[in-house]
Structure formats: structure tokens, C-alpha cells
Design a protein around this motif. Structure first.
Motif, PDB file in Angstrom:
ATOM      1  N   ALA A   1       0.834  -1.203   0.000  1.00  0.00           N
ATOM      2  CA  ALA A   1       0.000   0.000   0.000  1.00  0.00           C
ATOM      3  C   ALA A   1       0.870   1.255   0.000  1.00  0.00           C
ATOM      4  O   ALA A   1       0.598   2.222  -0.719  1.00  0.00           O
ATOM      5  CB  ALA A   1      -0.942  -0.013   1.211  1.00  0.00           C
ATOM      6  N   THR A   2       1.930   1.243   0.800  1.00  0.00           N
ATOM      7  CA  THR A   2       2.856   2.379   0.822  1.00  0.00           C
ATOM      8  C   THR A   2       3.549   2.548  -0.522  1.00  0.00           C
ATOM      9  O   THR A   2       3.731   3.666  -1.018  1.00  0.00           O
ATOM     10  CB  THR A   2       3.891   2.190   1.931  1.00  0.00           C
ATOM     11  OG1 THR A   2       3.224   2.020   3.183  1.00  0.00           O
ATOM     12  CG2 THR A   2       4.822   3.381   2.014  1.00  0.00           C
ATOM     13  N   PHE A   3       3.933   1.431  -1.129  1.00  0.00           N
ATOM     14  CA  PHE A   3       4.602   1.491  -2.429  1.00  0.00           C
ATOM     15  C   PHE A   3       3.690   2.084  -3.497  1.00  0.00           C
ATOM     16  O   PHE A   3       4.118   2.920  -4.301  1.00  0.00           O
ATOM     17  CB  PHE A   3       5.061   0.093  -2.822  1.00  0.00           C
ATOM     18  CG  PHE A   3       5.673   0.012  -4.191  1.00  0.00           C
ATOM     19  CD1 PHE A   3       6.789   0.765  -4.517  1.00  0.00           C
ATOM     20  CD2 PHE A   3       5.132  -0.804  -5.163  1.00  0.00           C
ATOM     21  CE1 PHE A   3       7.344   0.711  -5.783  1.00  0.00           C
ATOM     22  CE2 PHE A   3       5.682  -0.883  -6.425  1.00  0.00           C
ATOM     23  CZ  PHE A   3       6.792  -0.120  -6.735  1.00  0.00           C
ATOM     24  N   LEU A   4       2.426   1.687  -3.510  1.00  0.00           N
ATOM     25  CA  LEU A   4       1.493   2.210  -4.510  1.00  0.00           C
ATOM     26  C   LEU A   4       1.227   3.700  -4.280  1.00  0.00           C
ATOM     27  O   LEU A   4       1.033   4.459  -5.240  1.00  0.00           O
ATOM     28  CB  LEU A   4       0.187   1.421  -4.471  1.00  0.00           C
ATOM     29  CG  LEU A   4       0.298  -0.047  -4.903  1.00  0.00           C
ATOM     30  CD1 LEU A   4      -1.041  -0.750  -4.752  1.00  0.00           C
ATOM     31  CD2 LEU A   4       0.794  -0.165  -6.340  1.00  0.00           C
ATOM     32  N   GLU A   5       1.238   4.146  -3.026  1.00  0.00           N
ATOM     33  CA  GLU A   5       1.093   5.571  -2.748  1.00  0.00           C
ATOM     34  C   GLU A   5       2.294   6.356  -3.274  1.00  0.00           C
ATOM     35  O   GLU A   5       2.133   7.458  -3.831  1.00  0.00           O
ATOM     36  CB  GLU A   5       0.927   5.799  -1.245  1.00  0.00           C
ATOM     37  CG  GLU A   5      -0.412   5.366  -0.687  1.00  0.00           C
ATOM     38  CD  GLU A   5      -0.519   5.603   0.799  1.00  0.00           C
ATOM     39  OE1 GLU A   5       0.458   6.159   1.372  1.00  0.00           O
ATOM     40  OE2 GLU A   5      -1.548   5.243   1.391  1.00  0.00           O
ATOM     41  N   LEU A   6       3.484   5.808  -3.118  1.00  0.00           N
ATOM     42  CA  LEU A   6       4.674   6.472  -3.646  1.00  0.00           C
ATOM     43  C   LEU A   6       4.646   6.530  -5.167  1.00  0.00           C
ATOM     44  O   LEU A   6       5.043   7.534  -5.773  1.00  0.00           O
ATOM     45  CB  LEU A   6       5.936   5.735  -3.170  1.00  0.00           C
ATOM     46  CG  LEU A   6       6.278   5.846  -1.690  1.00  0.00           C
ATOM     47  CD1 LEU A   6       7.463   4.949  -1.356  1.00  0.00           C
ATOM     48  CD2 LEU A   6       6.596   7.287  -1.319  1.00  0.00           C
ATOM     49  N   VAL A   7       4.177   5.455  -5.805  1.00  0.00           N
ATOM     50  CA  VAL A   7       4.057   5.453  -7.270  1.00  0.00           C
ATOM     51  C   VAL A   7       3.063   6.511  -7.729  1.00  0.00           C
ATOM     52  O   VAL A   7       3.313   7.249  -8.699  1.00  0.00           O
ATOM     53  CB  VAL A   7       3.646   4.050  -7.758  1.00  0.00           C
ATOM     54  CG1 VAL A   7       3.283   4.080  -9.233  1.00  0.00           C
ATOM     55  CG2 VAL A   7       4.764   3.051  -7.509  1.00  0.00           C
ATOM     56  N   GLU A   8       1.939   6.610  -7.036  1.00  0.00           N
ATOM     57  CA  GLU A   8       0.941   7.621  -7.398  1.00  0.00           C
ATOM     58  C   GLU A   8       1.503   9.031  -7.250  1.00  0.00           C
ATOM     59  O   GLU A   8       1.295   9.903  -8.110  1.00  0.00           O
ATOM     60  CB  GLU A   8      -0.298   7.452  -6.517  1.00  0.00           C
ATOM     61  CG  GLU A   8      -1.413   8.431  -6.818  1.00  0.00           C
ATOM     62  CD  GLU A   8      -2.625   8.208  -5.934  1.00  0.00           C
ATOM     63  OE1 GLU A   8      -3.548   9.064  -5.972  1.00  0.00           O
ATOM     64  OE2 GLU A   8      -2.659   7.196  -5.207  1.00  0.00           O
ATOM     65  N   HIS A   9       2.240   9.266  -6.167  1.00  0.00           N
ATOM     66  CA  HIS A   9       2.835  10.589  -5.954  1.00  0.00           C
ATOM     67  C   HIS A   9       3.880  10.893  -7.022  1.00  0.00           C
ATOM     68  O   HIS A   9       3.963  12.025  -7.532  1.00  0.00           O
ATOM     69  CB  HIS A   9       3.466  10.637  -4.560  1.00  0.00           C
ATOM     70  CG  HIS A   9       4.182  11.916  -4.272  1.00  0.00           C
ATOM     71  ND1 HIS A   9       3.523  13.111  -4.066  1.00  0.00           N
ATOM     72  CD2 HIS A   9       5.510  12.200  -4.171  1.00  0.00           C
ATOM     73  CE1 HIS A   9       4.402  14.071  -3.841  1.00  0.00           C
ATOM     74  NE2 HIS A   9       5.612  13.539  -3.904  1.00  0.00           N
TER      75      HIS A   9
END
Length: 372
Positions: free
Chosen positions: A297-305
Motif C-alpha cells: 500500500a505504501t509502495f502504490l502511494e509512492l508510485v501515485e505521488h
């Protein structure tokens, strides 16, 4: 708005004041929860943070409470009110009390000045920075949050910046499949390994297990002892264990940031990912430990950012899209594909597929998606 977070190098007296101010903010947060619950039981009305703060300012308070920055106390009260409003609006659970040692922090505004090697904070004065030149010095921060994580002090400065978005990326579109064996697999065949495969992580995991066993033995040895005059070794072992856990989290986060930097360098015109139900996957007790370490979940948030910052079109397909089961060459669907089958051959066209690369290719060419 942009935030810069770095570690502080305070003196012993400054570190003691930071712990004290964090404690005052935590006390104000819990105090408001107590008063709001009692006020609602007696009158059936909601106690606003402004009313509580006004009553608090007109009452007699101890010296240790008034020693903390006033904005830190008010911000803690408003955060508690926000938690209650989210609960009443069915946006979150019932507010819980804050505990010491669990994300201790306090908020300040006002006279905050930054130099290359130090920062000036209200009621603390000049505090040295461990990372020099990271926080911008040309502008004045709008606010700052000082926190303690596993015995280390950090500051996060918030700047009011209006950075225009760059021109839209014009590279080749990419699809990205994430998983447990490998952190990310791109449609061009690039594989980013999981950080847990390194010897450094395995060494720290062994150290963590040893500290957990020592912690259990120390807990049994201190049963029945007074919390104030006993449990000293237990607290020391607990701090060492938390430091190892923080180090593991930092290594994994750094790995995620490197993947995001590689995506930004390639400048794809679009990046397609799959909508993962991480919360539902965590209910599987066999996958939960690995998912917790991987922090998808943290990784996908970083990708989105990253995609938003570099003006890359981020696409998300439905969670039921059979990206791994579809043959990328002919579109045949392999309904018998299991998790342990990493490579499979299509009986229709004879193509041999790597499970993850094939999923990334199907994600890249998906026609039904949602823009994020």
C-alpha cells in the motif's frame, strides 16, 4: 505545499524539552477526548475544539503544561476534534487515546528560521541538523512538526510552494505488476527484486528475532515488579528492538523510492497498475506477514505521488482483471493457473509466458481502466 523531513541533532537539554512538549500535546489530546465524552453523556451535544481550547485558556494550568508552545496544544485539540467528527460521519473508528512512545510529535508555527546546518524552533532555539543543506533556506517554512521515532528526533517543515507541472511525459507506455516475490515487474521485462532477498535484511531479521526472545524472557522475569523501579532492562531491549525495526523499514522504503526514481527517469506516457485489495489480502494469515513486510500500500502511494509530480498518466484496472491468466499473444484465458505456477505455456498459440511479465504486458495494453 511540500514537506521536507530530516533528523535533528539536539543537545541533551533540547531532547528533554522535545519529549516534554510531545507529552503535553499527547496530554491535551487525551484530555479533550475525556471531556468530549463526558460532555456528550451529560448534555447530548458535541464539544468543539474551539470551545474546549477557550475554556482551557481561562482555567488554571500547571507550569509544565504552559511551558509547551501554545500552538502545539491547540493543534492537538483540533486533531482530536477532527477524529471525533470523522467517527460521527462514519469515516473512521472511535478515537483512541494516545500512548507514550507511539508516534510522539508536536506542531509549531511562528518564528521558524532555517540555515544550512541548523533550524530555529520556538522555545527550543537553534537545533543542529544531521543532514546539512536538505531543507531549503531561501523561504520561511509555514509550519513544522517535531517528532520522536525510536529515540531519534525528526523535524518536518512545510513550505507553501506552487510548482508548475512539467510537460506531459512522452515515453513508451508501461504496465507494472507488483507482488511478493519481486517488488515490481515492468512490461519491458525489468524486474525490481524484493529488498528482503538481501543479506543485510536477513541479518537484521535474525537480530530482531533474538531481541524478541530476550524481550519475552525479560517480561517473564519482571512480572510483579513496580513499573517505576523495575523493568529497566525490558525498556532497553524494547528500544533496541524498535531501532532494528525502524532500520528495516528504512531499507525497504529506500528500495521503493529507487523504483519510483527509475520510473521517473523513463518518463512513460502512461503507467498502468492493478487495483489491489491489500486490506482484504491481509486477512489471509499465510500472506499477512509477507504483505506487512512488503508494504504494498505504501509502495502504490509512492508510485501515485511520483506519477503526479512528473505528469505521468496513471491508470488503474479493476481488481478482477485477469492480468496473469490472459495470454498476451492470443488472448486465451488460463483458468487453471495457480500461484505456484511462475511460467506457463499457452495451448492455443504455444507462447511461453513468465507469469509476472505477462501480467505487466496485459496491464499495459488494457483498454478498460480508471485514471487516478
Amino acid at each position: 505545499m511540500k514537506a521536507y523531513r530530516t533528523e535533528l541533532d539536539p543537545t541533551r537539554a533540547q531532547a528533554s524539552l522535545i519529549r516534554q512538549y510531545c507529552g503535553v500535546s499527547r496530554f491535551a489530546y487525551n484530555w479533550y477526548l475525556d471531556c468530549a465524552q463526558a460532555y456528550y453523556r451529560e448534555n447530548g451535544l458535541f464539544l468543539t475544539g474551539y470551545s474546549f481550547s477557550k475554556a482551557l485558556n481561562n482555567s488554571t494550568r500547571p507550569d509544565w503544561f504552559t511551558a509547551a508552545p501554545s500552538k502545539a496544544v491547540k493543534h492537538a485539540i483540533m486533531n482530536a476534534e477532527k477524529a471525533f467528527r470523522r467517527f460521527f460521519n462514519h469515516q473512521g473508528g472511535y478515537p483512541r487515546y494516545k500512548r507514550r512512545g507511539n508516534r510522539d510529535s508536536y506542531y509549531v508555527i511562528g518564528s521558524i528560521h532555517v540555515q544550512r546546518h541548523r533550524i530555529r524552533l520556538p522555545k527550543l532555539g537553534w537545533v543542529r541538523l544531521k543532514e546539512k543543506g536538505y531543507i531549503p533556506t531561501g523561504r520561511t517554512p509555514k509550519s513544522a512538526t517535531v517528532g520522536i521515532v525510536n529515540g531519534r528526533c525528526y523535524v518536518s517543515c512545510l513550505y507553501d510552494m506552487d510548482n508548475p507541472l512539467p510537460a506531459p511525459a512522452t515515453g513508451e507506455p508501461l504496465g507494472m505488476d507488483v507482488g511478493l516475490k519481486n517488488l515490481a515487474i515492468l512490461s519491458d521485462g525489468t524486474v525490481f527484486d524484493n529488498a528482503d532477498t538481501s543479506g543485510r535484511i536477513r541479518k537484521l531479521e535474525r537480530r530482531k528475532r533474538r531481541l524478541e526472545r530476550s524481550l519475552a524472557r525479560s517480561r517473564r522475569a519482571n512480572q510483579g515488579k513496580d513499573k517505576e523501579h523495575g523493568w529497566h532492562n525490558y525498556r532497553k531491549i524494547l528500544l533496541r528492538k524498535r531501532c532494528v525495526e525502524q532500520r528495516l523499514a528504512n531499507i525497504r522504503t529506500e528500495r521503493m523510492r529507487r523504483v519510483c526514481d527509475e520510473l521517473a527517469r523513463r518518463q512513460p506516457s502512461s503507467l498502468t497498475i492493478e487495483h489491489l485489495n491489500v486490506k482484504g489480502m491481509m486477512k489471509n494469515r499465510h500472506l499477512a506477514p509477507a504483505l506487512h513486510k512488503q508494504a504494498l500500500a505504501t509502495f502504490l502511494e509512492l508510485v501515485e505521488h511520483t506519477c503526479h509530480r512528473h505528469n505521468i498518466e496513471l491508470r488503474q484496472v479493476d481488481r478482477w482483471y485477469p492480468s496473469s491468466r490472459l495470454c498476451h499473444e492470443c488472448g486465451w484465458k488460463n483458468t487453471g493457473l495457480t500461484l505456484n505456477m511462475r511460467v506457463w505455456r499457452c495451448p492455443m498459440c504455444g507462447s511461453r509466458h513468465d507469469r509476472d511479465v505477462n501480467a505487466a504486458l496485459n496491464l499495459r495494453d488494457a483498454t478498460e481502466y480508471q485514471l487516478i
